[in-house]
Structures are given as C-alpha cells and as structure tokens.
Design a protein around this motif. Structure first.
Motif, PDB file in Angstrom:
ATOM      1  N   SER A 139      99.359 100.495   9.016  1.00 23.21           N
ATOM      2  CA  SER A 139      98.746  99.482   8.368  1.00 23.21           C
ATOM      3  C   SER A 139      99.565  98.848   7.391  1.00 23.21           C
ATOM      4  N   GLY A 140      99.322  97.593   7.224  1.00 22.27           N
ATOM      5  CA  GLY A 140     100.343  96.696   6.382  1.00 22.27           C
ATOM      6  C   GLY A 140     101.785  96.832   6.857  1.00 22.27           C
ATOM      7  N   THR A 141     102.900  97.162   6.375  1.00 22.27           N
ATOM      8  CA  THR A 141     104.111  96.909   6.600  1.00 22.27           C
ATOM      9  C   THR A 141     104.778  98.215   6.721  1.00 22.27           C
ATOM     10  N   ARG A 142     104.038  99.437   6.520  1.00 19.63           N
ATOM     11  CA  ARG A 142     104.407 100.609   6.887  1.00 19.63           C
ATOM     12  C   ARG A 142     104.702 100.949   8.244  1.00 19.63           C
ATOM     13  N   THR A 143     105.451 101.980   8.158  1.00 15.94           N
ATOM     14  CA  THR A 143     105.756 102.818   9.638  1.00 15.94           C
ATOM     15  C   THR A 143     105.760 104.336   9.357  1.00 15.94           C
ATOM     16  N   GLY A 144     105.487 105.169  10.471  1.00 15.07           N
ATOM     17  CA  GLY A 144     105.331 106.560  10.589  1.00 15.07           C
ATOM     18  C   GLY A 144     104.573 107.146  11.707  1.00 15.07           C
ATOM     19  N   VAL A 145     103.922 108.058  11.378  1.00 23.18           N
ATOM     20  CA  VAL A 145     102.900 108.777  12.429  1.00 23.18           C
ATOM     21  C   VAL A 145     101.802 108.839  12.202  1.00 23.18           C
ATOM     22  N   VAL A 146     100.748 109.189  12.997  1.00 16.48           N
ATOM     23  CA  VAL A 146      99.228 109.099  12.726  1.00 16.48           C
ATOM     24  C   VAL A 146      98.870 110.616  13.226  1.00 16.48           C
ATOM     25  N   LEU A 147      98.288 111.253  12.401  1.00 15.45           N
ATOM     26  CA  LEU A 147      97.677 112.575  12.678  1.00 15.45           C
ATOM     27  C   LEU A 147      95.949 112.429  12.807  1.00 15.45           C
ATOM     28  N   GLU A 194      94.022 128.506   9.847  1.00 15.68           N
ATOM     29  CA  GLU A 194      95.551 129.005   9.708  1.00 15.68           C
ATOM     30  C   GLU A 194      96.272 128.460  10.900  1.00 15.68           C
ATOM     31  N   ASN A 195      95.896 128.850  12.075  1.00 17.94           N
ATOM     32  CA  ASN A 195      96.589 128.531  13.415  1.00 17.94           C
ATOM     33  C   ASN A 195      96.561 126.949  13.398  1.00 17.94           C
ATOM     34  N   ALA A 196      95.518 126.355  13.174  1.00 15.37           N
ATOM     35  CA  ALA A 196      95.563 124.636  13.141  1.00 15.37           C
ATOM     36  C   ALA A 196      96.512 124.057  12.035  1.00 15.37           C
ATOM     37  N   LEU A 197      96.742 124.909  11.142  1.00 11.20           N
ATOM     38  CA  LEU A 197      97.657 124.324  10.073  1.00 11.20           C
ATOM     39  C   LEU A 197      98.965 124.560  10.597  1.00 11.20           C
ATOM     40  N   ILE A 198      99.270 125.567  11.225  1.00 14.37           N
ATOM     41  CA  ILE A 198     100.712 125.796  11.706  1.00 14.37           C
ATOM     42  C   ILE A 198     101.044 124.593  12.827  1.00 14.37           C
ATOM     43  N   VAL A 199      99.949 124.479  13.555  1.00 14.70           N
ATOM     44  CA  VAL A 199     100.166 123.325  14.734  1.00 14.70           C
ATOM     45  C   VAL A 199     100.401 121.729  14.078  1.00 14.70           C
ATOM     46  N   VAL A 200      99.879 121.694  12.915  1.00 17.92           N
ATOM     47  CA  VAL A 200      99.875 120.363  12.334  1.00 17.92           C
ATOM     48  C   VAL A 200     101.428 120.385  11.676  1.00 17.92           C
ATOM     49  N   THR A 201     101.688 121.330  11.237  1.00 19.96           N
ATOM     50  CA  THR A 201     103.225 121.447  10.689  1.00 19.96           C
ATOM     51  C   THR A 201     104.198 121.131  11.636  1.00 19.96           C
ATOM     52  N   GLU A 202     104.155 122.035  12.689  1.00 24.52           N
ATOM     53  CA  GLU A 202     105.083 121.691  13.813  1.00 24.52           C
ATOM     54  C   GLU A 202     105.038 120.400  14.452  1.00 24.52           C
ATOM     55  N   LEU A 203     103.752 119.652  14.919  1.00 18.45           N
ATOM     56  CA  LEU A 203     103.559 118.486  15.381  1.00 18.45           C
ATOM     57  C   LEU A 203     104.183 117.286  14.493  1.00 18.45           C
ATOM     58  N   VAL A 204     103.574 117.572  13.109  1.00 17.34           N
ATOM     59  CA  VAL A 204     103.889 116.121  12.254  1.00 17.34           C
ATOM     60  C   VAL A 204     105.323 116.392  12.212  1.00 17.34           C
ATOM     61  N   THR A 205     105.890 117.390  11.765  1.00 19.84           N
ATOM     62  CA  THR A 205     107.520 117.557  11.561  1.00 19.84           C
ATOM     63  C   THR A 205     108.234 117.085  12.832  1.00 19.84           C
ATOM     64  N   ASN A 206     107.896 117.448  13.915  1.00 23.16           N
ATOM     65  CA  ASN A 206     108.773 116.950  14.949  1.00 23.16           C
ATOM     66  C   ASN A 206     108.545 115.708  15.314  1.00 23.16           C
ATOM     67  N   ALA A 207     107.382 114.912  15.119  1.00 28.93           N
ATOM     68  CA  ALA A 207     107.043 113.804  15.057  1.00 28.93           C
ATOM     69  C   ALA A 207     108.091 112.865  14.327  1.00 28.93           C
ATOM     70  N   ILE A 208     108.152 113.175  13.030  1.00 28.73           N
ATOM     71  CA  ILE A 208     108.897 112.582  11.994  1.00 28.73           C
ATOM     72  C   ILE A 208     110.349 112.674  12.100  1.00 28.73           C
ATOM     73  N   LEU A 209     110.695 113.739  12.627  1.00 34.40           N
ATOM     74  CA  LEU A 209     112.102 114.062  12.865  1.00 34.40           C
ATOM     75  C   LEU A 209     112.684 113.516  14.231  1.00 34.40           C
ATOM     76  N   ALA A 265     100.030 116.423   4.800  1.00 31.73           N
ATOM     77  CA  ALA A 265      99.235 116.439   6.006  1.00 31.73           C
ATOM     78  C   ALA A 265      98.559 117.829   6.135  1.00 31.73           C
ATOM     79  N   ARG A 266      99.022 118.941   5.734  1.00 31.35           N
ATOM     80  CA  ARG A 266      98.650 120.447   5.822  1.00 31.35           C
ATOM     81  C   ARG A 266      97.465 120.514   4.663  1.00 31.35           C
ATOM     82  N   HIS A 267      97.606 120.118   3.618  1.00 33.32           N
ATOM     83  CA  HIS A 267      96.566 120.094   2.700  1.00 33.32           C
ATOM     84  C   HIS A 267      95.268 119.260   3.041  1.00 33.32           C
TER      85      HIS A 267
END
Length: 150
Positions: free
Chosen positions: A73-81, A50-65, A31-33
C-alpha cells in the motif's frame, strides 16, 4: 524513525490476519511478535505456536533476503505475511515478488552460512508448497500438532 515499517489489516475472512512488511530484516522480529500475540489468544497449543513462529521467521527472512519485493500500500514495497487458525493448525503464507530461483529445499554444505530455511520449514510443517503467479510467489505452510502414533 517515525516511518511505518508494517501495517496490520484484516484479511478476507474473520480468522485470517495479514501484515505488510517492508523489506528490512529488522521486520522479522516484528512479524514474529504480531503472530505470537495473535495466536496466544486462540486455543492453539503452545508447541504449535512455537513451531509456527519458527516457520514465520524462516519464510519472512527468505522472502526479504532472496526475492524481489512486492508493491505494498502506498509507495512502499516488501512482503506480505498472512496467517490463520484452522482448528488445531496454523496456516502461514508469505508472498513476495519472486526470486531468481523457485523456493526449494537445499542441501548446503557445513561451511555455508545460508540455505537451511526451507529445510527447517520442511521438518516442522505438516505440509508446505510454493504457488507462483505473474509477479508473485507465495510459500504456504501448515503447522499443527503431530500425532504420536505416526
């Protein structure tokens, strides 16, 4: 290993981007990349990127954990960034299926190894908020340049 863990697709507006990420923490660097590559092709300052990438890291990690996954889409599950450039600012939104608690800033003790993510977002983002709807929670943050006079 041929399994797709993320797909990139355009969001509603020309300036917005969106990616679906399955619920593995190993998708956080991916996601960061994606966000970094996209933002480096804009006029957004390197500091804001750089600050946006830190926020992406924190928000995506929190959502996943800490949240239930969303159907993707399909049969997958997860988060949307989602992210978009708005002038000098970057809007970041991460949506998930909601957790046992509404996302909030915590004050963990020095011995706790979790609970600092939204404190970091709160310190970096100009503004952030949580939007809830049935089966979906979205954390929205705006990262931009800080005026030295404020």
């Amino acid at each position: 290993m041929g399994r797709v863990v993320a797909t990139r697709r355009e969001a509603r507006s020309n300036s917005a981007r969106s990616v679906e990420l399955t619920g593995e923490v190993s998708n956080v660097p991916h996601a960061r990349h994606l966000v970094a590559e996209d933002l480096r092709n804009t006029n957004v300052s390197p500091t804001v990127i750089e600050n946006a990438l830190i926020v992406v890291t924190e928000l995506v990690t929190n959502a996943i954990l800490h949240a239930q996954p969303l159907p993707l889409s399909g049969t997958r599950t997860g988060v949307v960034l989602q992210w978009a450039v708005l002038g000098d600012d970057v809007l970041i939104e991460v949506s998930d299926g909601g957790g046992s608690e509404r996302p909030r800033v915590r004050q963990p003790t020095s011995t706790e190894d979790q609970g600092r993510g939204l404190s970091i977002v709160d310190a970096i983002a100009r503004e952030w908020r949580v939007r809830s709807e049935p089966g979906r929670v979205t954390v929205h943050a705006v990262v931009g340049p800080w005026n030295s006079g404020t």
